[in-house]
Design an enzyme around this catalytic site. Structure first.
Site, PDB file in Angstrom:
ATOM      1  N   HIS A 121       0.865  -1.188   0.000  1.00 29.41           N
ATOM      2  CA  HIS A 121       0.000   0.000   0.000  1.00 29.41           C
ATOM      3  C   HIS A 121       0.901   1.237   0.000  1.00 29.41           C
ATOM      4  O   HIS A 121       1.992   1.219   0.574  1.00 29.41           O
ATOM      5  CB  HIS A 121      -0.856  -0.038   1.276  1.00 29.41           C
ATOM      6  CG  HIS A 121      -1.950   0.975   1.327  1.00 29.41           C
ATOM      7  ND1 HIS A 121      -1.713   2.309   1.562  1.00 29.41           N
ATOM      8  CD2 HIS A 121      -3.296   0.845   1.219  1.00 29.41           C
ATOM      9  CE1 HIS A 121      -2.874   2.958   1.578  1.00 29.41           C
ATOM     10  NE2 HIS A 121      -3.852   2.092   1.364  1.00 29.41           N
ATOM     11  N   ASP A 198       2.901  -3.903   8.247  1.00 26.37           N
ATOM     12  CA  ASP A 198       1.620  -3.244   8.000  1.00 26.37           C
ATOM     13  C   ASP A 198       0.528  -4.274   8.289  1.00 26.37           C
ATOM     14  O   ASP A 198       0.303  -5.193   7.503  1.00 26.37           O
ATOM     15  CB  ASP A 198       1.571  -2.765   6.544  1.00 26.37           C
ATOM     16  CG  ASP A 198       0.202  -2.212   6.140  1.00 26.37           C
ATOM     17  OD1 ASP A 198      -0.735  -2.282   6.961  1.00 26.37           O
ATOM     18  OD2 ASP A 198       0.079  -1.725   5.005  1.00 26.37           O
ATOM     19  N   GLN A 201      -4.637  -5.108   7.154  1.00 25.28           N
ATOM     20  CA  GLN A 201      -5.571  -6.114   6.651  1.00 25.28           C
ATOM     21  C   GLN A 201      -5.437  -7.448   7.383  1.00 25.28           C
ATOM     22  O   GLN A 201      -6.141  -8.401   7.034  1.00 25.28           O
ATOM     23  CB  GLN A 201      -5.345  -6.325   5.144  1.00 25.28           C
ATOM     24  CG  GLN A 201      -5.508  -5.086   4.294  1.00 25.28           C
ATOM     25  CD  GLN A 201      -6.934  -4.530   4.338  1.00 25.28           C
ATOM     26  OE1 GLN A 201      -7.886  -5.229   4.677  1.00 25.28           O
ATOM     27  NE2 GLN A 201      -7.073  -3.246   4.012  1.00 25.28           N
ATOM     28  N   LYS A 224     -10.941  -0.480  10.499  1.00 31.23           N
ATOM     29  CA  LYS A 224     -11.060  -1.709   9.698  1.00 31.23           C
ATOM     30  C   LYS A 224     -11.400  -2.913  10.566  1.00 31.23           C
ATOM     31  O   LYS A 224     -11.506  -4.031  10.075  1.00 31.23           O
ATOM     32  CB  LYS A 224      -9.758  -1.964   8.942  1.00 31.23           C
ATOM     33  CG  LYS A 224      -9.408  -0.887   7.908  1.00 31.23           C
ATOM     34  CD  LYS A 224      -8.120  -1.232   7.198  1.00 31.23           C
ATOM     35  CE  LYS A 224      -7.598  -0.059   6.359  1.00 31.23           C
ATOM     36  NZ  LYS A 224      -8.418   0.235   5.196  1.00 31.23           N
ATOM     37  N   CYS A 364      -4.651   2.297  -3.783  1.00 28.84           N
ATOM     38  CA  CYS A 364      -3.413   2.857  -3.197  1.00 28.84           C
ATOM     39  C   CYS A 364      -2.237   1.906  -3.417  1.00 28.84           C
ATOM     40  O   CYS A 364      -1.414   1.689  -2.516  1.00 28.84           O
ATOM     41  CB  CYS A 364      -3.581   3.168  -1.716  1.00 28.84           C
ATOM     42  SG  CYS A 364      -4.808   4.431  -1.367  1.00 28.84           S
TER      43      CYS A 364
END
Length: 410
Positions: A121, A198, A201, A224, A364
């Protein structure tokens, strides 16, 4: 699978869009909020709203207690060694930028290497570009396999003695690929490099144990994972957080302020300048309670079943190109695709007319779009409130789109 009755916890799902029941398949962008989270936010503003860490009155004490309790909940959720290693931020993007500006820009030098993948991303790519420009460090990209996975032998080859940092998403927001972060951390640490993960997700969808992964930093967003927008988390190992400089100055992050110099509080408060995101943190704490009650193993299993069903059903749609690992592979809760030569925005518009919300665009991840050879893709992302019936609705909507754009599909 998690029962369909859980949808009743989410008021927003009880509506029609364009005359059809809402089918929300855009949770990778932001998840919907269950009633317990909404009620906690409402109760906070109605009964406890006050600034934290400074007032000695009752409301101030209540707000501070709730804010710090939320930090403890988040620490337990990711198995952080202590709540002090959990910093509240505005989201994943800010968390990664804090590491880039407060640590990497100060520690890296010309000739050092930063290893990452081309599927990151932008929020886990641009900060490292900026670090490289300022320090003279070099960016090195791991090659992607055709299904979006990476090979550990390529990691071993890429992580040299000059490598100071490996930055990688645990789950790709486009391909859904689950990367072997634990193994990558082992390789990186053997070379003396740090690992920044990261987790935008992954943390909402699967058990994430920072001590088991042995990552040095983990960044993720509250919105999220059933929490409010505007709140996120940066976890870090204590020794790196203590070396890291604050990004924001002022407010209660200070220890002593003189006319020409100042000192900071200990972690985590030295990173939380100004009035922190109090309600957001408390709401995130409520979201953690909600997800914990359901069980992250159960949510991961639910995602896996819905995605496998989606891959089966979507394969029935002629002209559809699906990206990412195959069925049964290490894939998170999303499926990305294109319908012939039809632009993803047009597909999304037709689906919206059927009450189906998906994401369309470059997500992104423009370098990844170039690797895929497309300007954009459509993405259906699932969460604990989605069912196989939602997948069926998506397939029906795609058949409608296919009929509408038959000339562009052939």
């Amino acid at each position: 699978m998690i029962g369909a009755e859980i949808r009743n916890d989410f008021p927003i799902l009880q509506q029609e869009i364009n005359g059809h029941p809402l089918v929300y398949l855009d949770s990778a962008a932001t998840s919907q909020k269950p009633r317990p989270v909404i009620e906690v936010l409402k109760r906070y503003y109605e009964t406890d709203n006050s600034n934290v860490h400074r007032g000695v009155h009752t409301l101030g004490s209540r707000a501070t207690e709730a804010y710090e309790l939320a930090r403890e909940k988040v620490a337990r959720f990711i198995n952080a060694p202590s709540p002090e290693q959990v910093i509240f931020t505005r989201g994943t993007t800010e968390s990664i930028n804090m590491v880039a500006y407060g640590y990497a820009r100060l520690q890296l030098k010309a000739g050092d290497r930063i290893v990452l993948t081309p599927s990151e991303h932008h929020s886990n790519l641009i900060p490292w570009q900026q670090v490289a420009k300022v320090t003279g460090a070099q960016l090195h990209y791991l090659p992607l396999q055709p299904d979006g996975t990476i090979r550990l032998e390529d990691v071993r080859e890429a992580v040299t003695a000059n490598t100071k940092l490996v930055a990688i998403a645990q789950v790709s927001n486009v391909l859904g690929t689950i990367h072997p972060v634990k193994e990558i951390a082992h390789i990186a640490h053997a070379a003396g490099a740090l690992v920044v993960v990261d987790g935008a997700q992954s943390v909402p969808h699967m058990p994430v144990d920072v001590q088991d992964l042995d990552c040095d930093f983990l960044a993720f967003s509250g919105h999220k994972m059933c929490g409010p927008t505007g709140i996120g988390v940066l976890y870090g190992k204590r020794k790196w957080l203590e070396q890291m400089e604050p990004t924001y100055f002022g407010g209660e992050m200070i220890d002593i302020v003189e006319l020409y110099d100042s000192t900071w509080k200990d972690i985590p408060w030295k990173f939380e300048g100004g009035t922190p995101i109090i309600a957001g943190a408390i709401g995130l704490g409520a979201a953690v309670d909600y997800l914990t009650d359901i069980g992250m193993e159960a949510i991961r299993d639910h995602d896996r079943q819905v995605v496998d069903y989606a891959l089966d059903r979507l394969s029935e749609v002629q002209g559809l190109t699906i990206y990412g690992p195959p069925r049964g592979g290490e894939r998170g809760g999303l499926v990305t695709f294109n319908l012939g030569r039809v632009h993803a925005h047009d597909v999304s518009t037709v689906l919206d007319s059927e009450g189906i919300a998906i994401r369309a665009g470059h997500h992104c991840a423009q370098p990844l779009m170039r690797i895929l050879g497309v300007p954009s893709t459509a993405r259906a992302s699932f969460y604990l409130y989605n069912t196989k019936a939602d997948v069926d609705a998506l397939v029906h909507g795609l058949q409608t789109a296919k009929e509408f754009f038959q000339h562009a599909i052939g």
